[in-house]
Design a protein around this motif. Structure first.
Motif, PDB file in Angstrom:
ATOM      1  N   ASN A 198      -4.649  -9.453   7.593  1.00  0.00           N
ATOM      2  CA  ASN A 198      -3.651  -9.238   8.614  1.00  0.00           C
ATOM      3  C   ASN A 198      -3.188  -7.800   8.674  1.00  0.00           C
ATOM      4  OD1 ASN A 198      -3.659 -11.997   9.257  1.00  0.00           O
ATOM      5  ND2 ASN A 198      -2.291 -12.414   7.564  1.00  0.00           N
ATOM      6  N   GLU A 199      -2.404  -7.523   9.667  1.00  0.00           N
ATOM      7  CA  GLU A 199      -1.976  -6.157   9.911  1.00  0.00           C
ATOM      8  C   GLU A 199      -1.092  -5.626   8.790  1.00  0.00           C
ATOM      9  OE1 GLU A 199       0.652  -7.771  13.311  1.00  0.00           O
ATOM     10  OE2 GLU A 199       1.485  -5.801  12.832  1.00  0.00           O
ATOM     11  N   GLN A 200      -1.097  -4.327   8.657  1.00  0.00           N
ATOM     12  CA  GLN A 200      -0.213  -3.653   7.737  1.00  0.00           C
ATOM     13  C   GLN A 200       1.036  -3.234   8.507  1.00  0.00           C
ATOM     14  OE1 GLN A 200      -2.306  -0.722   5.069  1.00  0.00           O
ATOM     15  NE2 GLN A 200      -4.025  -1.296   6.381  1.00  0.00           N
ATOM     16  N   TYR A 247       0.839  -1.193   0.000  1.00  0.00           N
ATOM     17  CA  TYR A 247       0.000   0.000   0.000  1.00  0.00           C
ATOM     18  C   TYR A 247       0.880   1.252   0.000  1.00  0.00           C
ATOM     19  CZ  TYR A 247      -3.643  -3.194   1.728  1.00  0.00           C
ATOM     20  OH  TYR A 247      -4.533  -4.230   1.881  1.00  0.00           O
ATOM     21  N   PHE A 280       4.131  -0.803   8.441  1.00  0.00           N
ATOM     22  CA  PHE A 280       4.502   0.450   7.786  1.00  0.00           C
ATOM     23  C   PHE A 280       6.007   0.660   7.778  1.00  0.00           C
ATOM     24  CE2 PHE A 280       0.686   2.871   6.811  1.00  0.00           C
ATOM     25  CZ  PHE A 280      -0.279   2.134   7.468  1.00  0.00           C
ATOM     26  N   ARG A 295       1.619  -6.251   3.657  1.00  0.00           N
ATOM     27  CA  ARG A 295       0.739  -7.147   4.427  1.00  0.00           C
ATOM     28  C   ARG A 295       0.881  -8.563   3.899  1.00  0.00           C
ATOM     29  NH1 ARG A 295      -4.282  -8.641   3.262  1.00  0.00           N
ATOM     30  NH2 ARG A 295      -4.578  -7.103   1.628  1.00  0.00           N
TER      31      ARG A 295
END
Lengths: 112, 120
Positions: free
Chosen positions: B107-109, B33, B111, B95
């Motif tokens: 699931n979590e991103q 992302y 960063f 992710r």
């Protein structure tokens, strides 16, 4: 279109007090994630909620997903100075597979 | 490395110049992302990759913005003819693939540290 609102935008808390921040969506959500961003840092994942009415706890943090899956809350008890930062919710709707929309965040300031 | 890396960490450019921002996701993460965060603001979704394809480009502010991902790994965000309003921190996140437990599980991103872009 999809609207995500977080309230309050700003929260000033005395150390030891409790507070709650809310995330509200105009449409039904597939799931919701919460992130914390410290000043000068990047967002860090806290939790993910998927089920209607789900409640999850992480020490002094309690996360709840609404029954209609349109809103969520984060409650922090006995606030500490380490809780300073901005808390974001990130939502995924049933028609936006894979895409997350972030709320504007709640900026938390803790006074010792 | 263990985390998402981004380069450069800071970029100062003159209005009208092109810039390239790079993101190295965590190995094995299929989703990537790009977000933009202006000072004191929330995260604005720009684009999302699943593998090398971008199912959702709806967040790109204008045709001056483009992104690509090669080999299911590194991604580059390019801004052409930069404007002062492009000044912001550009964050990349990756992710893991969705769970395969019979229901969707996202699931979590993770960063990266971001690239701070300043357009003079």
């Amino acid at each position: 279109g999809q609207q995500v609102m977080q309230i309050p935008q700003y929260q000033h808390v005395q150390e030891g007090e409790d507070f709650t921040t809310y995330c509200n969506s105009s449409t039904t959500l597939s799931n919701i994630q919460w992130y914390k961003q410290r000043p000068g840092g990047h967002p860090v994942f806290l939790i993910q909620l998927v089920k209607s009415g789900e409640v999850k706890k992480q020490k002094r943090l309690t996360f709840q997903f609404g029954e209609a899956k349109k809103n969520s809350s984060l409650h922090i008890t006995a606030t500490q100075t380490t809780d300073v930062g901005t808390y974001f919710c990130a939502v995924m709707t049933t028609d936006s597979w894979g895409k997350f929309q972030f709320g504007a965040g709640t900026q938390v300031v803790v006074t010792p | 490395g263990a985390g998402v890396s981004q380069s450069p960490s800071n970029k100062v450019t003159e209005k009208g110049k092109d810039v390239e921002l790079r993101c190295d996701p965590i190995s094995g993460h299929t989703a990537l992302y790009w977000y933009r965060q202006s000072l004191g603001q929330g995260l604005e979704f720009l684009i999302y990759f699943q593998g090398n394809s971008a199912p959702d480009k709806s967040g790109l502010p204008s045709d001056r913005f483009s992104a690509e991902r090669t080999g299911g790994s590194v991604s580059t965000l390019t801004i052409q003819r930069t404007q002062q309003e492009d000044s912001a921190v550009y964050l990349c996140a990756s992710r893991q693939p969705p769970g395969t437990s019979g229901r969707r599980s996202y699931n979590e991103q993770f960063f990266g540290p971001g690239t701070r872009l300043t357009v003079l």
